[in-house]
Design a protein around this motif. Structure first.
Motif, PDB file in Angstrom:
ATOM      1  N   TYR A  44       5.547  -6.343   0.280  1.00 29.01           N
ATOM      2  CA  TYR A  44       4.958  -5.002   0.329  1.00 29.01           C
ATOM      3  C   TYR A  44       3.444  -5.053   0.244  1.00 29.01           C
ATOM      4  O   TYR A  44       2.737  -4.282   0.896  1.00 29.01           O
ATOM      5  CB  TYR A  44       5.508  -4.116  -0.796  1.00 29.01           C
ATOM      6  CG  TYR A  44       5.169  -2.678  -0.553  1.00 29.01           C
ATOM      7  CD1 TYR A  44       6.028  -1.856   0.170  1.00 29.01           C
ATOM      8  CD2 TYR A  44       3.940  -2.147  -0.963  1.00 29.01           C
ATOM      9  CE1 TYR A  44       5.695  -0.547   0.458  1.00 29.01           C
ATOM     10  CE2 TYR A  44       3.592  -0.839  -0.679  1.00 29.01           C
ATOM     11  CZ  TYR A  44       4.475  -0.040   0.030  1.00 29.01           C
ATOM     12  OH  TYR A  44       4.132   1.255   0.331  1.00 29.01           O
TER      13      TYR A  44
ATOM     14  N   HIS B 112       0.863  -4.499   2.988  1.00 28.62           N
ATOM     15  CA  HIS B 112       0.498  -3.161   3.473  1.00 28.62           C
ATOM     16  C   HIS B 112      -0.813  -2.623   2.869  1.00 28.62           C
ATOM     17  O   HIS B 112      -1.760  -2.353   3.617  1.00 28.62           O
ATOM     18  CB  HIS B 112       1.675  -2.199   3.260  1.00 28.62           C
ATOM     19  CG  HIS B 112       1.314  -0.755   3.379  1.00 28.62           C
ATOM     20  ND1 HIS B 112       0.908  -0.186   4.570  1.00 28.62           N
ATOM     21  CD2 HIS B 112       1.270   0.236   2.448  1.00 28.62           C
ATOM     22  CE1 HIS B 112       0.641   1.097   4.359  1.00 28.62           C
ATOM     23  NE2 HIS B 112       0.857   1.370   3.085  1.00 28.62           N
TER      24      HIS B 112
ATOM     25  N   HIS C 269      -3.361   2.013  -3.539  1.00 28.65           N
ATOM     26  CA  HIS C 269      -2.937   3.363  -3.170  1.00 28.65           C
ATOM     27  C   HIS C 269      -1.461   3.662  -3.377  1.00 28.65           C
ATOM     28  O   HIS C 269      -1.088   4.815  -3.585  1.00 28.65           O
ATOM     29  CB  HIS C 269      -3.373   3.719  -1.748  1.00 28.65           C
ATOM     30  CG  HIS C 269      -2.476   3.211  -0.653  1.00 28.65           C
ATOM     31  ND1 HIS C 269      -2.672   2.002  -0.042  1.00 28.65           N
ATOM     32  CD2 HIS C 269      -1.377   3.756  -0.071  1.00 28.65           C
ATOM     33  CE1 HIS C 269      -1.737   1.824   0.881  1.00 28.65           C
ATOM     34  NE2 HIS C 269      -0.928   2.864   0.885  1.00 28.65           N
ATOM     35  N   ASP C 270      -0.595   2.647  -3.349  1.00 26.36           N
ATOM     36  CA  ASP C 270       0.833   2.911  -3.537  1.00 26.36           C
ATOM     37  C   ASP C 270       1.334   2.514  -4.924  1.00 26.36           C
ATOM     38  O   ASP C 270       2.536   2.593  -5.197  1.00 26.36           O
ATOM     39  CB  ASP C 270       1.658   2.171  -2.477  1.00 26.36           C
ATOM     40  CG  ASP C 270       1.674   2.910  -1.142  1.00 26.36           C
ATOM     41  OD1 ASP C 270       1.576   4.154  -1.165  1.00 26.36           O
ATOM     42  OD2 ASP C 270       1.772   2.247  -0.094  1.00 26.36           O
TER      43      ASP C 270
ATOM     44  N   ASP D 176      -3.830   4.336   5.906  1.00 23.26           N
ATOM     45  CA  ASP D 176      -2.451   4.098   5.488  1.00 23.26           C
ATOM     46  C   ASP D 176      -1.501   4.435   6.637  1.00 23.26           C
ATOM     47  O   ASP D 176      -0.632   3.657   7.021  1.00 23.26           O
ATOM     48  CB  ASP D 176      -2.181   4.997   4.263  1.00 23.26           C
ATOM     49  CG  ASP D 176      -0.763   4.909   3.742  1.00 23.26           C
ATOM     50  OD1 ASP D 176      -0.222   3.783   3.697  1.00 23.26           O
ATOM     51  OD2 ASP D 176      -0.200   5.962   3.373  1.00 23.26           O
TER      52      ASP D 176
HETATM   53 MN    MN Z   1       0.994   3.264   1.852  1.00 20.30          MN
END
Ligand code: MN
Length: 762
Positions: free
Chosen positions: A82, A85, A109-110, A176
């Motif tokens: 992940y 990303h 950001h996530d 994003d």
């Molecule tokens: Mn994202």
């Protein structure tokens, strides 16, 4: 890298073994699924340092490690870790040369939404600025999910701009989305379709709106390819064929153009490119023309030193090649509303190929390419936090300005072009505790929110929590607030004062409706008291069943309605009695004279009421009937005048009654009279009050209560006018004398719900 050793061994291994799709993609993008090496920590730092030598490397490194640890073993649909990303999102933003805070926030950001990380922790590790950027993105993501479920794409579009109080949140959000679109092939087909539609509807226009044309075009082309693969293939095929036929055309034009300009002493940077598939396709669709008929497959950008050079270069071009009429546009003297400036023209160039040209300065070019991001750029030597903040707020002011310009657009063409993405800075977006999105106009408060959720919630609202904290119901809502409305089963109608607090028409209408219902209930209660009193006095039997049978005669649908009508003064209690007992005759002497009917039941019609006999007035020596002034009566203690009406009798007016003016011309009708009271047998007399009361449920009951407690009889109540805040009542009542009346007035004035009381005579 000093901080490299903070990465755990297995993470290091993972970073080596996995892929990336790093390079900013052009369309057609390079083959998917081929995994490149994931960008390493030092790659990222290098990218940032290339445009920002003062970058806080330590912070970048810490963010890299933190995000990588936080996402741990999570993988993407592609099977990639992940973490690849957020890393790619950060990389996209380095292309826009954004500041450290933006890059770090992109890495993180996530994390709040998808991992154990919290805002507090991020604040502690990276500072408040970055914490709030990451939180902004978390809110957006949540809203996105909620909107999607509720098919509230419209709201999502609005909220994107409304919620981003820092333009960098939007920039990260776009990066994003760009990365997600670049890796869309790994997502299941149904979701792919939805994401592509959303991108085309929302994110691409948003990028365009922010002046980021490169970003917009790539998002459009990626969506286009997903949504309509066949059309995409056709356009690409034609573009390739054209390129084959016009081999070297771009190079040729570039060379000729540069040479021509140089000959005229103008130094310029000329770059040519072909148009993007999606823009070609929409043009074909819009103009219903075939590919061959499109004139501007090729576009050239001529970047010059100053504005003057732009116009000179334009002159050179127009004297070299024939211009196509109607295609010239001067966006330098009249910039587009997103601040875009350039000169546009189309000429028939070499090989009879139409080419489109844009002339602009370096500065204009930066705005044209990066749009709002150009304002947020890292600029050398402008790195202190304060300056940074100023720069950001400038960028944001610019966005706000753009929003305003667009919403009040004076250019209909531009406005229509963008109607799909209206900007909604006039709205706020909030959640219920279950995550339902509620869109309200700006300055709306919790009352509006409650009614937006459900009318019952609004009517029974007694308190609220905003983001978990108790707050007043009048609190103005902010974007992203989570609002919990506390209700009470005891409250069925809201305070009428809410009507003036509510901002939305929906809430106001519901409040009005609810208070009206509550008022009706009060009137019905009052009406019932009046009816029962009349029946008791007349010694006739009252029963709901009997009244039910009489409803058609009263033209009312229910007992409740009859009682409310009586309470409001629209119907007399005696009308009710007559409807139930057709032989019933109103006995006025009973009212004023205290004389009761001898027996229950209807009186004989042959015995007309003789009012005069019981009116205790002295000075009248005739057998004429005597009655009190129709509008407001008179009470002992008033100075009174009798007015003779031939054929009817004598009407008693208090001396202050304005009605007496009507008789000034007829002195012969005036009769001096005075009270003749028998102190031992108390008697009641009619008076009228005008009461202005605060418009809330219960106020009428309070007023009626005061009058009853002080032994006044209400004969009739009329609601003469209602404003949102006040009700004006005309109350006919019966009192013993002026002293009694004055006491009641004083008691009424003492009530908080009473704004004004006065005695009136018509
Ligand atoms: Mn994202």
């Amino acid at each position: 890298m000093a901080s490299g050793r903070r990465i755990p061994k297995q993470m290091e291994a993972m970073a080596d073994s996995v892929a990336t799709v790093a390079a900013p993609a052009d369309v057609p993008a390079k083959p998917r699924g081929t995994r490149a090496r994931m960008m390493r920590q030092y790659d990222l730092v290098e990218r940032v340092r290339s445009y920002n030598p003062n970058t806080d490397e330590d912070m970048l490194n810490r963010a890299y490690v933190y995000a990588m640890m936080a996402h741990g073993e999570q993988t993407r649909a592609s099977g990639d870790p992940y973490f690849s990303h957020p890393l790619e999102v950060a990389a996209i933003l380095t292309n826009l040369k954004l500041d450290d805070a933006t890059i770090v926030a992109a890495l993180l950001h996530d994390t709040i939404e998808d991992t154990e990380a919290t805002r507090t922790e991020i604040d502690k590790l990276f500072g408040h600025e970055i914490g709030s950027l990451v939180e902004g993105l978390t809110k957006l993501k949540r809203l996105e999910l909620v909107s999607r479920e509720a098919k509230q794409a419209e709201n999502l579009r609005k909220l994107l701009l409304a919620i981003a109080d820092d333009v960098r949140v939007l920039l990260i959000k776009l990066a994003d989305r760009l990365h997600n679109m670049r890796t869309l092939e790994f997502v299941p087909p149904a979701a792919r379709q939805r994401i592509a539609e959303e991108t085309l509807d929302i994110y691409a226009p948003l990028a365009g709106r922010m002046g980021m044309q490169e970003m917009r075009e790539e998002l459009e082309d990626l969506s286009f390819r997903t949504l309509d693969p066949e059309a995409f293939a056709v356009v690409m095929q034609r573009l390739d064929a054209l390129a084959e036929r016009n081999r070297n055309l771009i190079g040729e034009i570039e060379t000729q153009l540069s040479a021509n300009l140089a000959k005229n002493g103008i130094s310029a940077e000329v770059t040519g490119r072909r148009k993007r598939p999606f823009s070609i396709w929409t043009k074909m669709e819009r103009k219903s023309v075939g590919f061959e008929q499109l004139s501007d497959i090729y576009g050239f950008r001529v970047v010059l030193n100053d504005v003057e050079a732009c116009y000179r270069a334009l002159g050179v071009v127009h004297t070299t090649w024939p211009m196509v009429p109607g295609r010239f546009k001067d966006y330098i003297s009249t910039p587009k509303q997103n601040d875009y400036r350039s000169l546009h023209t189309t000429v028939i160039g070499p090989g009879q190929q139409r080419v489109e040209l844009q002339f602009r300065t370096q500065d204009m070019n930066q705005i044209a390419e990066y749009g709002i991001a150009a304002h947020a750029f890292y600029k050398d030597g402008v790195g202190s936090p304060t300056e940074l903040l100023n720069r950001e707020s400038n960028a944001f002011a610019w966005l706000r300005h753009t929003i305003e310009m667009l919403s009040e657009s004076s250019n209909p063409e531009e406005f229509l072009e963008h109607t799909k993405l209206e900007l909604f800075h006039d709205q706020v977006f909030c959640f219920t505790p279950k995550g339902k999105l509620i869109a309200l106009p700006r300055a709306a408060n919790v009352i509006d929110f409650a009614y937006a959720v459900h009318t019952d919630v609004g009517n029974s609202a007694v308190g609220c929590k905003i983001n978990g904290k108790f707050a007043p119901l009048s609190s103005e809502l902010q974007n992203g607030d989570e609002v919990e409305v506390l209700t009470s089963s005891v409250q069925s109608a809201p305070p009428a004062a809410w009507e003036s607090l509510a901002r939305t028409g929906k809430a106001r209408a519901a409040i009005r409706r609810a208070t009206r219902t509550a008022m009706r209930d009060q009137y019905a209660g009052l009406g019932r008291r009046i009816v029962e009193r009349l029946f008791a006095r007349a010694k006739i039997e009252y029963a709901d069943d009997k009244l039910k049978g009489a409803l058609p005669r009263l033209a009312r649908a229910s007992i409740e309605e009859v009682m409310a009508s009586v309470g409001r003064g629209e119907m007399k209690a005696s009308d009710v009695a007559r409807a139930m007992y057709p032989d019933y005759k109103e006995e006025r002497t009973a009212r004023f004279g205290g004389k009761k009917p001898d027996k229950p039941g209807p009186k004989s019609a042959s015995e007309p009421a003789k009012v005069g006999a019981a009116v205790p007035i002295g000075g009248i020596h005739s057998g004429l009937p005597v009655k009190f002034a129709p509008n407001g009566g008179a009470v002992p203690g008033d100075r009174i005048i009798g007015i003779v009406t031939p054929g009817e009798g004598i009407t008693i007016y208090p001396i202050h009654s304005p009605a007496l003016k009507d008789f000034e011309e007829e002195p012969e009708r005036w009769l001096d009279v005075k009270w003749d009271i028998d102190e031992t047998t108390p008697q009641r007399f009619p008076a009228r009050l005008f009461v202005q009361n605060v418009n809330e449920p219960g106020s009428l009951a309070q007023i009626a209560g005061v009058i009853a407690e002080h032994d006044g009889n209400i004969d009739n109540i009329n609601m003469s006018r209602r404003s949102p805040d006040f009700t004006e009542l005309t109350i006919d009542l019966e009192v013993y004398d002026l002293k009694h009346l004055s006491a009641i007035i004083a008691q009424l004035r003492a009530k908080a719900v009473v704004a004004h009381v006065e005695r009136v005579n018509g």
